[in-house]
Design an enzyme around this catalytic site. Structure first.
Site, short mmCIF file in Angstrom:
data_model
loop_
_atom_site.label_atom_id
_atom_site.label_comp_id
_atom_site.label_asym_id
_atom_site.label_seq_id
_atom_site.Cartn_x
_atom_site.Cartn_y
_atom_site.Cartn_z
CB ILE A 145 22.81 98.58 25.40
CG1 ILE A 145 23.21 98.43 23.93
CG2 ILE A 145 21.34 98.27 25.62
CD1 ILE A 145 23.08 97.01 23.39
CB CYS A 146 21.04 101.93 22.66
SG CYS A 146 20.36 102.83 21.26
#
Length: 479
Positions: A145-146
């Site tokens: 994620i990110c």
């Protein structure tokens, strides 16, 4: 009373009752029902969450919390060792193990959180790179994620697959992967990716759904008060809850429906600006009293606190350039939160009791709130600060306010299960965030972003809050 002398005895008093315990602390059945939400159901599913210095603390806290609520055994793993690790916004988290020990074992999912500096460090770690390649090759779930997908790209993992990431990282990934702009979570085979802090809860719930099923994921979503659950704020939901309370509590609180009717009538017949008049005056006074360039917040927590509420609030406020101090109630030793994440306070509370803050924040967690509610000396501290700054409480935090008679008679909200413990002392409302004068309250883990952004709005301004919401990839200031 000499507050400094009082707090020097905190380590002996934190678990001792020195006053009559309020009803909500001795109501065994209600306490057990509320605590059931914090119990971890044993599961054969396992997860490895790897982070290092510079990783995003919101991502670490949210993902570990939600997966554990779903009954998944989570190992929070440091990159090099298990020493306390400082994340991107200064929150210090203590890992349970290191990648050099964890790489010997197999997990159902490995999660790589974002944080640009953390992702860059992990991308260069040979041991982690080899482990991720083998894990993905064996057909096990890999989630990032990110900025986490940068670690995958550096190790040539899942090339050509569909994925997403934090928008600013698109140029680094679109030549290697089929980059997706318009989805917050992208699943391609055994690869799962998401955008950023504002999508972390849904990302963790998706992992839970894949590993333990949709039913369990929905239970967790309801538990943390996600927007699309049965606690959504609409007229019919409120009406149903009110009717249920009327019939279930008629014998115990015979005059409650009438009180609620009068309260609702008063809110409907008074203009909004009159309801907020006291808050407006307090806010204006604070703007005049405090230097505009410096704002500070004290987040007080102890054993059993909700890690999501501690970490999200600290992260968001620090993004707004607010000086945040994380204080352990008794000392500065690592605190085990309700879902077992170890957070290291910046200081013990007794070291900052003479310092002035713009806001004092009380995260939830029923065990944490009970400890604070029982402590007379902590109550004296809150009473001394009651008229000096904002006092913000979320989830079960308002129980602490009730125990120490802080803001009595004001409008508040809390975790829904605690409404009956608070409605006699306060004017209970169902909004996600309620502000009345200098008292700020909110409902639970999934409303923490809104809660923290409201504090930013009050200490800074609305423009700053909107700017941070955009950076976090939040939709209309909510998860």
């Amino acid at each position: 009373m000499n507050i400094y002398r009082v707090f020097s005895r905190f380590h002996r008093q934190c678990n001792c009752s020195v006053r009559a315990i309020p009803r909500f602390l001795v109501n065994g059945e209600r306490s057990r029902n509320f605590s059931k939400k914090c119990e971890t159901v044993k599961s054969e599913k396992t997860a490895l969450l790897v982070f290092t210095e510079g990783s995003g603390e919101i991502l670490v806290a949210v993902i570990s919390d939600i997966l554990r609520r779903a009954g998944i055994e989570v190992s929070v793993c440091g990159l090099c060792d298990s020493e306390p690790t400082k994340c991107s916004k200064g929150v210090v988290i203590k890992p349970e193990t290191s990648i050099y020990r964890a790489h010997k074992y197999k997990f159902d999912v490995v999660v790589i959180p974002g944080g640009l500096e953390g992702a860059k460090t992990m991308a260069t770690n040979v041991t982690l790179g080899k482990y991720l390649k083998q894990h993905y090759k064996e057909g096990r779930l890999l989630a990032a994620i990110c900025c986490g997908p940068l670690v995958l790209a550096a190790n040539n993992i899942a090339e050509g697959c569909r994925l997403t990431s934090y928008p600013a990282r698109k140029p680094d990934l679109e030549k290697i992967y089929k980059y997706v702009d318009d989805e917050i979570i992208v699943e391609d085979g055994k690869l799962l990716t998401s955008r950023g802090p504002g999508t972390a809860m849904k990302f963790a719930l998706k992992i839970s759904e894949i590993l333990v099923g949709n039913k369990k994921a929905l239970e967790v979503a309801k538990d943390i008060l996600m927007k699309d659950d049965t606690y959504s704020r609409n007229f019919f939901t409120k009406l149903t809850m009110t009717i249920r309370h009327v019939f279930s509590c008629a014998f115990r609180f015979s005059n409650w429906p009438l009180q609620q009717l009068h309260s609702c009538k008063a809110r409907l017949t008074h203009p909004q600006f009159l309801r907020n008049a006291e808050h407006s005056r307090f806010y204006s006074e604070q703007k005049e009293k405090e230097p505009k360039e410096h704002k500070s917040a004290l987040i007080i927590f102890t054993k059993g606190a909700e890690e999501m509420e501690v970490v999200i609030t600290a992260d968001v406020l620090r993004r707004a350039e607010i000086d945040v101090v994380l204080a352990g109630l008794c000392d500065d030793k690592p605190v085990e939160c309700v879902k077992e994440l170890l957070i290291v306070p910046d200081v013990g509370l007794e070291n900052v009791i003479n310092r002035k803050f713009s806001a004092i924040v009380l995260p939830g967690g029923i065990e944490s709130s009970q400890i604070m509610a029982k402590n007379l000396y902590f109550g004296e501290y809150l009473k001394e600060k009651e008229n000096e700054c904002y006092i913000a409480a979320i989830c079960s935090g308002p129980l602490v306010l009730a125990a120490h008679n802080i803001g009595k008679g004001k409008r508040i909200t809390s975790y829904p299960a605690l409404e009956l413990d608070l409605y006699k002392t306060y004017k209970y409302e169902y909004d996600d965030v309620v502000v009345d004068g200098n008292i700020i309250t909110s409902r639970g883990p999934a409303t923490t972003f809104q809660f923290a952004l409201k504090i930013v709005e009050l200490l800074r301004d609305k423009k700053k809050a909107e700017e941070i919401a955009k950076i976090l990839l939040l939709d209309d200031h909510c998860q």
